[in-house]
Scaffold this motif. Structure first.
Motif, PDB file in Angstrom:
ATOM      1  N   SER A 118       0.792  -1.216   0.000  1.00 56.73           N
ATOM      2  CA  SER A 118       0.000   0.000   0.000  1.00 56.73           C
ATOM      3  C   SER A 118       0.826   1.267   0.000  1.00 56.73           C
ATOM      4  CB  SER A 118      -0.921   0.016   1.227  1.00 56.73           C
ATOM      5  OG  SER A 118      -0.149  -0.042   2.411  1.00 56.73           O
ATOM      6  N   GLU A 166       4.014   4.590 -14.299  1.00 57.03           N
ATOM      7  CA  GLU A 166       4.030   5.964 -14.818  1.00 57.03           C
ATOM      8  C   GLU A 166       5.106   6.804 -14.125  1.00 57.03           C
ATOM      9  OE1 GLU A 166       0.257   4.163 -15.963  1.00 57.03           O
ATOM     10  OE2 GLU A 166       1.196   4.375 -13.985  1.00 57.03           O
ATOM     11  N   ASP A 170      -6.819  14.180   1.095  1.00 55.24           N
ATOM     12  CA  ASP A 170      -7.430  12.955   0.596  1.00 55.24           C
ATOM     13  C   ASP A 170      -6.887  11.703   1.288  1.00 55.24           C
ATOM     14  OD1 ASP A 170      -4.996  13.561  -0.591  1.00 55.24           O
ATOM     15  OD2 ASP A 170      -5.399  12.352  -2.372  1.00 55.24           O
ATOM     16  N   PRO A 173      -0.518  10.540  -6.772  1.00 58.45           N
ATOM     17  CA  PRO A 173      -1.116   9.820  -5.639  1.00 58.45           C
ATOM     18  C   PRO A 173      -0.108   9.673  -4.499  1.00 58.45           C
ATOM     19  CG  PRO A 173      -1.613   8.701  -7.705  1.00 58.45           C
ATOM     20  CD  PRO A 173      -0.604   9.768  -8.030  1.00 58.45           C
ATOM     21  N   PRO A 185      -4.578  14.415 -14.496  1.00 63.50           N
ATOM     22  CA  PRO A 185      -5.230  13.103 -14.317  1.00 63.50           C
ATOM     23  C   PRO A 185      -4.245  12.020 -13.873  1.00 63.50           C
ATOM     24  CG  PRO A 185      -4.827  13.490 -16.642  1.00 63.50           C
ATOM     25  CD  PRO A 185      -4.377  14.744 -15.932  1.00 63.50           C
ATOM     26  N   THR A 186      -3.725  12.162 -12.668  1.00 62.18           N
ATOM     27  CA  THR A 186      -2.749  11.189 -12.167  1.00 62.18           C
ATOM     28  C   THR A 186      -3.336  10.278 -11.098  1.00 62.18           C
ATOM     29  OG1 THR A 186      -1.967  12.744 -10.483  1.00 62.18           O
ATOM     30  CG2 THR A 186      -0.821  12.767 -12.603  1.00 62.18           C
ATOM     31  N   GLN A 187      -4.632  10.402 -10.832  1.00 62.21           N
ATOM     32  CA  GLN A 187      -5.212   9.672  -9.705  1.00 62.21           C
ATOM     33  C   GLN A 187      -5.086   8.155  -9.844  1.00 62.21           C
ATOM     34  OE1 GLN A 187      -6.823  11.758 -11.664  1.00 62.21           O
ATOM     35  NE2 GLN A 187      -8.691  10.828 -12.540  1.00 62.21           N
ATOM     36  N   ASN A 188      -4.982   7.667 -11.067  1.00 65.60           N
ATOM     37  CA  ASN A 188      -4.850   6.219 -11.270  1.00 65.60           C
ATOM     38  C   ASN A 188      -3.423   5.793 -11.614  1.00 65.60           C
ATOM     39  OD1 ASN A 188      -7.661   5.730 -10.872  1.00 65.60           O
ATOM     40  ND2 ASN A 188      -8.076   6.400 -12.960  1.00 65.60           N
ATOM     41  N   TRP A 189      -2.487   6.686 -11.396  1.00 66.80           N
ATOM     42  CA  TRP A 189      -1.099   6.349 -11.690  1.00 66.80           C
ATOM     43  C   TRP A 189      -0.594   5.226 -10.804  1.00 66.80           C
ATOM     44  CZ3 TRP A 189       3.136  10.400 -13.098  1.00 66.80           C
ATOM     45  CH2 TRP A 189       2.813  10.989 -14.332  1.00 66.80           C
ATOM     46  N   THR A 190       0.277   4.412 -11.384  1.00 61.90           N
ATOM     47  CA  THR A 190       0.974   3.367 -10.641  1.00 61.90           C
ATOM     48  C   THR A 190       2.470   3.690 -10.680  1.00 61.90           C
ATOM     49  OG1 THR A 190       1.334   1.971 -12.586  1.00 61.90           O
ATOM     50  CG2 THR A 190      -0.768   1.697 -11.404  1.00 61.90           C
TER      51      THR A 190
END
Length: 456
Positions: free
Chosen positions: A72, A432, A227, A371, A424-429
């Motif tokens: 996590s 990226e 957040d 994130p 739009p980086t909220q779904n970055w892993t």
């Protein structure tokens, strides 16, 4: 700070092997021509992965460390993909040829990759234990060679080793194993004395400047990483307030220094990393109240001293008018012009000032742009850069911005401002993020010592 006795991949890429092999020089020049072609064709941003020290990002695990925490917070779990790779392999003192491998525009799962790529991924996973062994060997020595540790840490640190390695990289912990624990105890006690002297005092004993600063910090702490629920805990915010205020009151001895919004963000990676020594599981389930006051004090002390070390070379980033950050923004604008002239020209034609988006990037070291679970991995590279961090931040920011080069060319002024302020980086892993770091690393090798290299 750069490697002294250790091998510097940037020097290897820029200068070739120690023997000055003509074949290597030809290969490298050919690589640069290929990259120039990619840049000219505008297919370059987002499609190159350069691995430092030719060791791909990997996922570290430790049998004695909680796996859920690693997943996590700090796993380096890149999905297998096809990438462009510029690397050098060493055998003794010999450097092999640099190579440019053909890339695909989108990452693919291992099941759909070619056999050669699958073999490469398997090889990367086979290096996990080797890299951990290198870290372990370095940490277990009587004296840590910091330049070697930086070389290893640049590509990511195993999560359970991160607290010790960060303390070492920042110069807070002694490289000498015999003196390390004693020095840490003294520093932690010194922090307790500072809190007692500056923070735990009646309001009547504070100056007007100190009262105003404490009030501003108290306002900003609840806004820190909003957040992430962990940072909304009252005790966490109190620790953050104590660290910031104590550090800043001490800092007031420096001319023109004071509290600047955004410094609160810079403490958060340290809090997470140093708490991980005492708390297991997902950060979302952590409660600082589970710790003794002594352990909380130790965590705060480590954050306090590491923040001080981090900002030692960046004081003018957080003084009146923040001239250091303004310099970096100017350098970023110039670098983007060299790397991607069409994007640079379009932004200029639309009247977009780089200060409108990049000031926050440099002020908060990109913490607010990605994130939060990726931040500690990013900071492995930051801390490994040492004194060179401010310069390298320019390359990271250019790589970050040009991830969306094609998109930016289609936007007008107002759309561009909104887009860059809400990327739009909220779904970055980690995939990226490693792309961003890899491009930054390569562009640094290409431009830093020959700034006119790709200029038209």
């Amino acid at each position: 700070m750069k490697s002294g006795g250790g091998e510097d991949p940037r020097r290897e890429i820029a200068g070739g092997s120690s023997s000055g092999s003509p074949n290597l020089e030809w290969r490298f020049n050919q690589t640069l021509r290929n990259v120039q072609g990619l840049l000219k064709g505008r297919t370059f941003p987002g499609k190159v992965l350069l691995t430092r020290k030719f060791e791909p990002p990997i996922e570290y695990t430790s049998p004695e460390h909680n796996e859920e925490f690693e997943r996590s917070h700090s796993d380096n779990d890149l999905e297998p993909s096809d990438w462009v790779e510029i690397s050098s392999e060493h055998s003794g003192n010999t450097t092999s040829n640099a190579s440019l491998l053909k890339s695909k525009s989108t990452p693919s799962k291992i099941g759909s990759t070619s056999p050669d790529v699958q073999k490469s991924v398997s090889g990367a996973r086979a290096t996990d234990s080797a890299r951990i062994a290198k870290f372990t060997k370095e940490l277990n020595g009587t004296s840590v060679v910091l330049e070697k540790l930086r070389e290893l840490a640049w590509s990511g640190v195993p999560p359970y080793m991160r607290p010790n390695i960060w303390r070492l990289l920042l110069g807070y912990a002694s490289p000498n194993s015999d003196r390390r624990e004693g020095a840490l105890r003294r520093k932690r006690l010194e922090y307790v004395d500072c809190v007692s002297q500056y923070y735990d005092i009646p309001e009547t004993e504070r100056s007007d400047d100190e009262i105003n600063m404490l009030r501003q910090i108290a306002v900003d702490c609840p806004r820190t990483v909003p957040d992430v629920t962990f940072f909304q805990q009252e005790q966490v915010q109190k620790s953050l307030e104590r660290v910031l205020y104590t550090w800043l009151v001490w800092l007031l001895g420096h001319p023109a220094s004071g509290y600047v919004q955004g410094i609160n963000d810079l403490v958060t990676p340290f809090i997470i990393v140093f708490l991980s020594e005492y708390l297991d599981g997902s950060m979302e389930n952590w409660s600082i109240s589970d710790l003794s006051s002594e352990k909380i004090s130790d965590v705060e002390a480590d954050c306090y001293w590491c923040l001080s070390k981090l900002l030692d070379g960046m004081h003018d980033h957080y003084t009146f008018a923040q001239p250091g950050i303004q310099r970096l923004v100017f350098k970023l604008k110039e670098l983007v012009r060299r790397i991607d002239e069409p994007v640079s020209r379009h932004m200029e034609e639309q009247g977009l000032d780089f200060l409108q988006f990049a000031f926050r990037w440099f002020n908060c070291l990109l913490i607010r742009e990605i994130p939060f679970h990726l931040v500690t991995r990013l900071w492995d590279t930051y801390l490994a850069e040492g004194d060179s961090l401010p310069d390298f931040l320019v390359y990271i920011s250019a790589s970050f911005l040009l991830t969306w080069s094609d998109k930016l060319l289609k936007l007008e002024f107002q759309e561009m401002v909104m887009f860059l302020q809400h990327l739009p980086t909220q779904n970055w892993t980690h995939h990226e993020l490693e792309m961003v770091l890899s491009r930054a690393y390569m562009w640094h090798a290409m431009f830093d010592r020959s700034p006119s290299h790709l200029a038209s």
